[in-house]
Structures are given as structure tokens and as C-alpha cells.
Design a protein around this motif. Structure first.
Motif, PDB file in Angstrom:
ATOM      1  N   ALA A  58     -61.579  -2.163  36.818  1.00 29.26           N
ATOM      2  CA  ALA A  58     -61.963  -3.583  36.825  1.00 29.26           C
ATOM      3  C   ALA A  58     -62.066  -4.095  38.256  1.00 29.26           C
ATOM      4  CB  ALA A  58     -60.957  -4.405  36.026  1.00 29.26           C
ATOM      5  N   MET A  59     -61.094  -3.696  39.108  1.00 30.33           N
ATOM      6  CA  MET A  59     -61.118  -4.174  40.495  1.00 30.33           C
ATOM      7  C   MET A  59     -62.306  -3.583  41.246  1.00 30.33           C
ATOM      8  SD  MET A  59     -57.117  -4.518  41.543  1.00 30.33           S
ATOM      9  CE  MET A  59     -57.325  -5.089  43.223  1.00 30.33           C
ATOM     10  N   ALA A  60     -62.623  -2.308  40.944  1.00 33.42           N
ATOM     11  CA  ALA A  60     -63.795  -1.697  41.590  1.00 33.42           C
ATOM     12  C   ALA A  60     -65.059  -2.455  41.184  1.00 33.42           C
ATOM     13  CB  ALA A  60     -63.898  -0.225  41.200  1.00 33.42           C
ATOM     14  N   ASP A  61     -65.048  -3.033  39.970  1.00 36.54           N
ATOM     15  CA  ASP A  61     -66.195  -3.808  39.498  1.00 36.54           C
ATOM     16  C   ASP A  61     -66.122  -5.272  39.924  1.00 36.54           C
ATOM     17  OD1 ASP A  61     -67.002  -1.482  38.313  1.00 36.54           O
ATOM     18  OD2 ASP A  61     -66.251  -1.998  36.315  1.00 36.54           O
ATOM     19  N   GLY A  62     -65.131  -5.605  40.746  1.00 35.80           N
ATOM     20  CA  GLY A  62     -65.080  -6.950  41.312  1.00 35.80           C
ATOM     21  C   GLY A  62     -64.073  -7.900  40.700  1.00 35.80           C
ATOM     22  N   ALA A  63     -63.288  -7.445  39.714  1.00 41.15           N
ATOM     23  CA  ALA A  63     -62.287  -8.334  39.100  1.00 41.15           C
ATOM     24  C   ALA A  63     -61.145  -8.583  40.079  1.00 41.15           C
ATOM     25  CB  ALA A  63     -61.754  -7.719  37.805  1.00 41.15           C
ATOM     26  N   PRO A  64     -60.511  -9.767  40.017  1.00 39.92           N
ATOM     27  CA  PRO A  64     -59.359 -10.030  40.884  1.00 39.92           C
ATOM     28  C   PRO A  64     -58.138  -9.262  40.396  1.00 39.92           C
ATOM     29  CG  PRO A  64     -59.729 -11.888  39.413  1.00 39.92           C
ATOM     30  CD  PRO A  64     -60.838 -10.907  39.138  1.00 39.92           C
ATOM     31  N   GLY A  65     -57.281  -8.873  41.340  1.00 33.01           N
ATOM     32  CA  GLY A  65     -56.094  -8.125  40.923  1.00 33.01           C
ATOM     33  C   GLY A  65     -55.108  -7.960  42.063  1.00 33.01           C
ATOM     34  N   VAL A  66     -53.995  -7.303  41.777  1.00 35.28           N
ATOM     35  CA  VAL A  66     -53.006  -6.991  42.816  1.00 35.28           C
ATOM     36  C   VAL A  66     -52.728  -5.503  42.826  1.00 35.28           C
ATOM     37  CG1 VAL A  66     -51.751  -9.156  43.104  1.00 35.28           C
ATOM     38  CG2 VAL A  66     -51.159  -7.663  41.209  1.00 35.28           C
ATOM     39  N   ARG A  67     -52.660  -4.952  44.037  1.00 27.61           N
ATOM     40  CA  ARG A  67     -52.407  -3.525  44.183  1.00 27.61           C
ATOM     41  C   ARG A  67     -50.934  -3.241  44.433  1.00 27.61           C
ATOM     42  NH1 ARG A  67     -56.776  -0.404  44.340  1.00 27.61           N
ATOM     43  NH2 ARG A  67     -58.713  -1.509  44.784  1.00 27.61           N
ATOM     44  N   SER A  68     -50.230  -4.193  44.977  1.00 29.37           N
ATOM     45  CA  SER A  68     -48.891  -3.813  45.436  1.00 29.37           C
ATOM     46  C   SER A  68     -47.847  -4.848  45.064  1.00 29.37           C
ATOM     47  CB  SER A  68     -48.908  -3.596  46.935  1.00 29.37           C
ATOM     48  OG  SER A  68     -49.518  -4.721  47.547  1.00 29.37           O
ATOM     49  N   VAL A  69     -47.595  -4.947  43.760  1.00 22.11           N
ATOM     50  CA  VAL A  69     -46.521  -5.820  43.291  1.00 22.11           C
ATOM     51  C   VAL A  69     -45.207  -5.405  43.949  1.00 22.11           C
ATOM     52  CG1 VAL A  69     -45.182  -6.470  41.253  1.00 22.11           C
ATOM     53  CG2 VAL A  69     -47.659  -6.312  41.110  1.00 22.11           C
ATOM     54  N   LYS A  70     -45.029  -4.088  44.103  1.00 19.53           N
ATOM     55  CA  LYS A  70     -43.784  -3.595  44.688  1.00 19.53           C
ATOM     56  C   LYS A  70     -43.604  -4.113  46.117  1.00 19.53           C
ATOM     57  CE  LYS A  70     -41.235   0.736  45.208  1.00 19.53           C
ATOM     58  NZ  LYS A  70     -41.243   2.158  44.830  1.00 19.53           N
ATOM     59  N   ARG A  71     -44.725  -4.212  46.828  1.00 23.18           N
ATOM     60  CA  ARG A  71     -44.648  -4.723  48.189  1.00 23.18           C
ATOM     61  C   ARG A  71     -44.288  -6.202  48.228  1.00 23.18           C
ATOM     62  NH1 ARG A  71     -48.537  -1.696  52.119  1.00 23.18           N
ATOM     63  NH2 ARG A  71     -46.965  -0.104  52.255  1.00 23.18           N
ATOM     64  N   LEU A  72     -44.880  -6.967  47.300  1.00 20.50           N
ATOM     65  CA  LEU A  72     -44.554  -8.397  47.217  1.00 20.50           C
ATOM     66  C   LEU A  72     -43.067  -8.571  46.959  1.00 20.50           C
ATOM     67  CD1 LEU A  72     -47.409  -9.837  44.966  1.00 20.50           C
ATOM     68  CD2 LEU A  72     -47.093 -10.154  47.424  1.00 20.50           C
ATOM     69  N   LEU A  73     -42.559  -7.706  46.092  1.00 19.00           N
ATOM     70  CA  LEU A  73     -41.161  -7.789  45.705  1.00 19.00           C
ATOM     71  C   LEU A  73     -40.230  -7.437  46.861  1.00 19.00           C
ATOM     72  CD1 LEU A  73     -39.189  -8.239  43.394  1.00 19.00           C
ATOM     73  CD2 LEU A  73     -39.560  -5.896  42.669  1.00 19.00           C
ATOM     74  N   ALA A  74     -40.728  -6.607  47.784  1.00 23.88           N
ATOM     75  CA  ALA A  74     -39.881  -6.180  48.904  1.00 23.88           C
ATOM     76  C   ALA A  74     -39.733  -7.272  49.966  1.00 23.88           C
ATOM     77  CB  ALA A  74     -40.456  -4.915  49.525  1.00 23.88           C
ATOM     78  N   GLU A  75     -40.588  -8.303  49.911  1.00 21.56           N
ATOM     79  CA  GLU A  75     -40.498  -9.389  50.901  1.00 21.56           C
ATOM     80  C   GLU A  75     -39.093  -9.994  50.840  1.00 21.56           C
ATOM     81  OE1 GLU A  75     -43.414 -11.072  52.520  1.00 21.56           O
ATOM     82  OE2 GLU A  75     -44.347  -9.128  52.100  1.00 21.56           O
ATOM     83  N   PRO A  76     -38.532 -10.335  52.014  1.00 24.77           N
ATOM     84  CA  PRO A  76     -37.216 -10.954  51.972  1.00 24.77           C
ATOM     85  C   PRO A  76     -37.278 -12.240  51.135  1.00 24.77           C
ATOM     86  CG  PRO A  76     -37.972 -10.631  54.243  1.00 24.77           C
ATOM     87  CD  PRO A  76     -39.102 -10.252  53.348  1.00 24.77           C
ATOM     88  N   GLY A  77     -36.288 -12.468  50.325  1.00 27.73           N
ATOM     89  CA  GLY A  77     -36.251 -13.697  49.539  1.00 27.73           C
ATOM     90  C   GLY A  77     -36.994 -13.611  48.224  1.00 27.73           C
ATOM     91  N   ALA A  78     -37.722 -12.515  47.974  1.00 36.13           N
ATOM     92  CA  ALA A  78     -38.407 -12.381  46.682  1.00 36.13           C
ATOM     93  C   ALA A  78     -37.360 -12.197  45.592  1.00 36.13           C
ATOM     94  CB  ALA A  78     -39.363 -11.189  46.702  1.00 36.13           C
ATOM     95  N   GLY A  79     -37.637 -12.754  44.423  1.00 34.53           N
ATOM     96  CA  GLY A  79     -36.690 -12.650  43.314  1.00 34.53           C
ATOM     97  C   GLY A  79     -37.377 -13.023  42.024  1.00 34.53           C
TER      98      GLY A  79
END
Ligand SMILES: Nc1ncnc2c1ncn2[C@@H]1O[C@H](COP(=O)(O)OP(=O)(O)OP(=O)(O)O)[C@@H](O)[C@H]1O
Ligand SMILES: [Mg+2]
Length: 494
Positions: A58-79
Motif C-alpha cells: 500500500a505504501m509503495a502505491d502511495g498510501a500513508p503509513g509508518v515504518r518505524s513504530v519501534k523507533r517512535l516508541l524509543a523516543e525519550p518520554g514515549a509511553g
């Protein structure tokens, strides 16, 4: 079925516990081809979330999405309350991950109930561990435990290289080169369960960077032709993944032509990246140099170590002490399944554990961890602990866990085993209605003039814990008795 689930930044892998074996479970892509891994990608299609191969397409076809939820979660203060923005939706991160995990369970198609040990990065903060645990529970998975990723890879090493570990060689260096990150960890295999002693890493170096470097190299071979950068990078990723130790050329398949790039050029282009990992690992690899070193070797895991140049370069420097996992992309998942497998190693029973509870801080914006009792105190008979405070919310959600280790600030850094979740109504109206509260569906908000709350914990030598939470002002009270995971009880080891 009992599972080991490795939620990677780029790929997710699952291994099962099956009568002493730990097979990888396959995922089918949109073409029906089988893979050992599922892309850790989520996209929005017509207002709902899709995951994995479907999301990547879907993303290759242009749909919006997230690749790195794990990275977002690693941000300080994420919860738990961190929001993910996909298209015009704002979704709590924990719900995105729960939905992703539901998709994982659908894909693997094995009989339930599903129980799992999940991996977390060694440097995960408290909120990150809590979200991982909560997301799995929301997805209907019973969490047997959270284990640091290198500890899991250490278990996989121990299973394959039992001869290399002995009373003199008790530690192993885990070299994990994934899609977006590099981590090297020194893991002690001598204790009751593997323990990460030290860990160094590069958050900005992984297999993706090799793709970029190769795309630059390919661009210099293109001559007059122009190819969109994204297509070139993707073609290079595929070419890189098909390189074999005996390959002479990197074959980059483009729409109009196939580039043949000599492997010697590939090596020259990639060596600086590999050397950065070697430099970062120096504080650990220096331990290998003494003749009576207690380090058994360097164990290579992570998809990017499949690139033949990586083990080749490491062997130039460290010789035969370099061991590559036969399943580099899935070593962590296999190790997690080993940890879930009480019959193999009894890891879960052998952890000497402390007992603590996750608490909201800063009026619900942060997550803290309260060590109720640490592992050393715990061994010495029955202990009673109390906490007394004025509550600041309408509802209290108490997530009790056992933990193997905390850092000097009391944050959990070792393995975690969930004990129980208790939802307590601080609000008198909820108490009067005797409301049934479900941790995943309560509206928690701040209140003024909250009541005085008293918590009393009795921790028995056997590992049982009784928790009594009382609203001192109204006398409303809840008592929960928590024990070891049912499996070990059933096995008569409780
Ligand atoms: N056969 C292969 N040869 C070379 N590289 C490969 C091969 N298979 C996978 N890779 C690369 O491995 C990387 C993904 O590794 P892995 O699955 O270990 O990542 P991850 O655990 O999801 O990510 P991270 O560890 O950064 O969180 C990608 O860059 C991919 O191109
Ligand atoms: Mg990984």
C-alpha cells in the motif's frame, strides 16, 4: 501455542515452542510466497489500518503509513499515551502495535491460546517496556515475559554452540546488525539466566545504510540513464540480499537493464560502514585479546550480517571466534522461543526476581517504576511493604511485574514477567456502582481532592504476593493474590 516474538524496527519474526524445537513460523506475502519475517510496517487504507506485506504494498502505491513504530516508541518520554499520526488519524501508539500484533497472530495461524516472550532493546526505557507488554495483552497474547534482545540471541548461541561455552568461557558478544541499528552487547551466560553486562551501539547504522551506499555506487554505473532514487535503492536492497559468499558481481536489476558491479567495488564501498561497527564494538572486542579471555566469541545476528562482507571483515580481525548464526534474521525470535520454553532451559523458573509496579508520573504524562522489593530482600522470608498517598486520578491501573534487574535509578533494565493488572476505582461513584473495570477501556482523568490510598503488599518466600489496595476515606478495598506463571505451577516447581 507458546511463541517468541521479535518485533524489529524493520522486520518481525516469530518462532514457536514445539516439543523441544523452536521453528520459525512463515508469513505469506501478497503474492502467496512464504517468508521468515513480516515487514514491521503499518499503513492506512480507506480509513483502517493494514500491516505487514499488505502495508508495504500500500505504501509503495502511495498510501500513508509508518515504518518505524519501534523507533517512535524509543523516543525519550514515549509511553502509552504517545500518539501516532497516520493520514488524518491520531492513534495511541499502543493501539497501533496491538493491531499489528493481532495481524501477526492472524498470519501465523497456529492454535490459541497464544502466550509469548517478547524481545525489547537493551536500552528500552520504562514506558517502552510497558507499551510492549500492554500492546501484546491487548492483542490477546498472554505475556510470559519481556527479554532483552541480546539475551535472547545469547540463548540461541548457547543452544547451537554449547561446546563453546564452559566454566572458563562464560560470556559472549552479540553483534546485531539490523535494518536501521547496530548493537553490540556483552552477555553473561553463566548466571541463572543470560544477562546483558554492557552494550554499545549506533542508532544510525544498519542494513538500510548499505542500500544507500550501494545506490550511490550503482548511480555511478548508470552512465546517461536516470532512475528514480527510491527505485534504485530498492533494486540495490534486493541485489544485496541475493549476494552469496561466492558471488563475483552484484546484479542490480532495473526496469531497462541489469547493472553488474564487481564485488571488489561493493567491498570498497561498504567497508567504511562495517568498520564503524567494529570501532563502536571496540570496548567489548578488546576483551577477546587476552589469551585467557572468558569471552567465547562474537555471535553475529541481524539480517545485515547475511551480507558476506560482514563476517569476512570480522574474521580478518577476530579469526575463528566469529560465529554467524545460521538464521541471522531470526536468531532473536528463536532465542525468545527458547526463553518461552520452560522445558528446555527453565529460564522462567530460574530468574531470581524482584517485584514492582508501573506508575503514572507527571499527572499521567510519564511512566515510572516502583520497586516494591528487590531480588535480594525477597529471599529472606515474608515481607510486608506499604505505600500511602493521595490519589490524583479517578482510576488507578496497577501493572505488577517481576523483574530481574533495575538500573541505579530503579528503572527496570533486565527481563520482566507480568504478574497481574489490577484496576482500582479511586472515584467514589465508581466504587458505589461496583463497576467492572477493564484496564484497556477505562477513561483515566485527573481529579481534585483525591482520597488517601493505602497499598499493602505481603510477599511470601514461595513467590506469592498479596496486594491490598484500600481507599482509606471510604473503606473500599481490593485484594489480589498473585503467583508464578501457571505453567511453572502446573509443572510443580512453584
Ligand atoms: N540475505 C541478506 N543479505 C544481506 N542483507 C540482508 C539479507 N537479508 C536481510 N538483510 C538485511 O537485513 C536488514 C534487516 O535486518 P533485521 O531483520 O535483523 O532488522 P530488524 O531487527 O527489524 O531491525 P533493527 O535491528 O534495526 O531493529 C535489512 O537491511 C535487510 O536488507
Ligand atoms: Mg533486530
Amino acid at each position: 501455542m507458546d511463541l517468541g516474538i521479535d518485533l524489529g524496527t524493520t522486520y518481525t519474526a516469530v518462532a514457536a515452542v514445539d516439543d523441544g524445537n523452536h521453528p520459525l513460523l512463515p508469513f505469506l506475502d501478497t503474492e502467496g510466497d512464504s517468508h521468515d519475517q513480516l515487514p514491521s510496517v503499518t499503513a492506512a487504507v480507506d480509513g483502517s489500518l493494514v500491516h505487514g506485506f499488505e502495508a508495504r504494498q500500500a505504501m509503495a502505491d502511495g498510501a500513508p503509513g509508518v515504518r518505524s513504530v519501534k523507533r517512535l516508541l524509543a523516543e525519550p518520554g514515549a509511553g502509552p499515551s504517545t500518539l501516532v499520526h497516520i493520514a488524518d488519524m491520531e492513534i495511541p501508539l499502543v493501539d497501533v502495535w496491538a493491531d499489528f500484533l493481532r495481524h501477526v497472530i492472524d498470519c501465523i495461524d497456529v492454535p490459541g491460546p497464544h502466550r509469548a516472550v517478547l524481545g525489547v532493546p537493551t536500552h528500552s526505557h520504562t514506558g517502552q517496556r510497558l507499551v510492549t507488554m500492554d500492546a501484546a495483552r491487548q492483542a490477546g497474547i498472554e505475556v510470559l515475559g519481556l527479554v532483552n534482545e541480546p539475551s535472547a540471541a545469547g540463548l540461541e548461541f548457547a543452544l547451537r554452540h554449547a561446546r563453546n561455552l564452559n566454566s572458563k568461557r562464560t560470556r559472549v558478544i552479540i553483534y546485531d546488525l539490523g535494518g536501521g541499528t547496530f548493537d553490540a552487547s556483552l552477555v553473561n551466560m553463566a548466571g541463572q539466566s543470560p544477562e546483558v553486562l554492557d552494550s554499545v551501539g549506533l542508532n544510525d547504522l544498519g542494513g538500510d545504510d548499505f542500500d544507500e551506499v550501494l545506490a550511490d555506487l550503482a548511480a555511478s554505473h548508470l552512465g546517461q540513464m536516470t532512475v528514480a532514487r527510491a527505485d534504485l535503492v530498492e533494486a540495490c536492497r534486493l541485489a544485496k540480499e541475493s549476494l552469496r559468499p561466492q558471488s563475483r558481481n552484484l546484479l542490480v536489476d532495473l526496469d531497462t537493464t541489469t547493472l553488474r558491479i564487481p564485488v571488489s567495488e561493493v567491498a570498497t564501498a561498504c567497508q567504511p560502514l562495517i568498520d564503524r561497527t567494529i570501532e563502536a564494538m571496540a570496548p567489548l572486542s578488546s576483551l577477546l585479546s587476552s589469551t585467557d579471555s572468558d569471552v567465547a566469541g562474537i555471535h553475529l545476528v541481524g539480517g545485515a550480517t547475511s551480507l558476506p562482507l560482514v563476517p569476512r571483515r570480522l574474521r580478518e580481525l577476530f579469526g575463528r571466534r566469529v560465529h554467524r548464526s545460521p538464521n541471522p534474521t531470526s536468531a532473536t525470535a528463536i532465542g525468545l522461543a527458547i526463553a518461552a520454553d520452560a522445558d528446555t532451559l527453565g529460564i522462567r523458573d530460574r530468574l531470581s526476581r524482584g517485584f514492582g509496579v508501573f506508575r503514572e508520573t507527571e499527572s499521567g504524562r510519564g511512566i515510572g517504576f516502583d520497586v516494591l522489593i528487590d531480588q535480594s530482600t525477597r529471599l529472606s522470608g515474608t515481607t510486608t511493604i506499604t505505600r500511602k498517598y493521595r490519589c490524583r486520578h479517578n482510576i488507578g491501573v496497577f501493572r505488577f511485574v517481576e523483574f530481574s534487574r533495575t538500573d541505579p535509578n530503579g528503572a527496570p533494565v533486565g527481563d520482566l514477567i507480568p504478574f497481574a493488572t489490577v484496576v482500582f476505582p479511586f472515584d467514589e461513584v465508581l466504587q458505589d456502582h461496583n463497576a467492572e473495570l477493564d484496564a484497556d477501556h477505562v477513561e483515566v482523568h485527573e481529579i481534585d481532592n483525591g482520597h488517601i490510598i493505602e497499598e499493602t503488599y505481603t510477599i511470601f518466600e514461595t513467590g506469592m504476593v498479596t496486594a491490598t489496595i484500600t481507599d482509606v476515606d471510604t473503606g473500599w478495598s481490593t485484594t489480589a493474590t498473585m503467583g508464578r506463571p501457571t505453567t511453572s505451577t502446573a509443572m510443580g516447581r512453584a
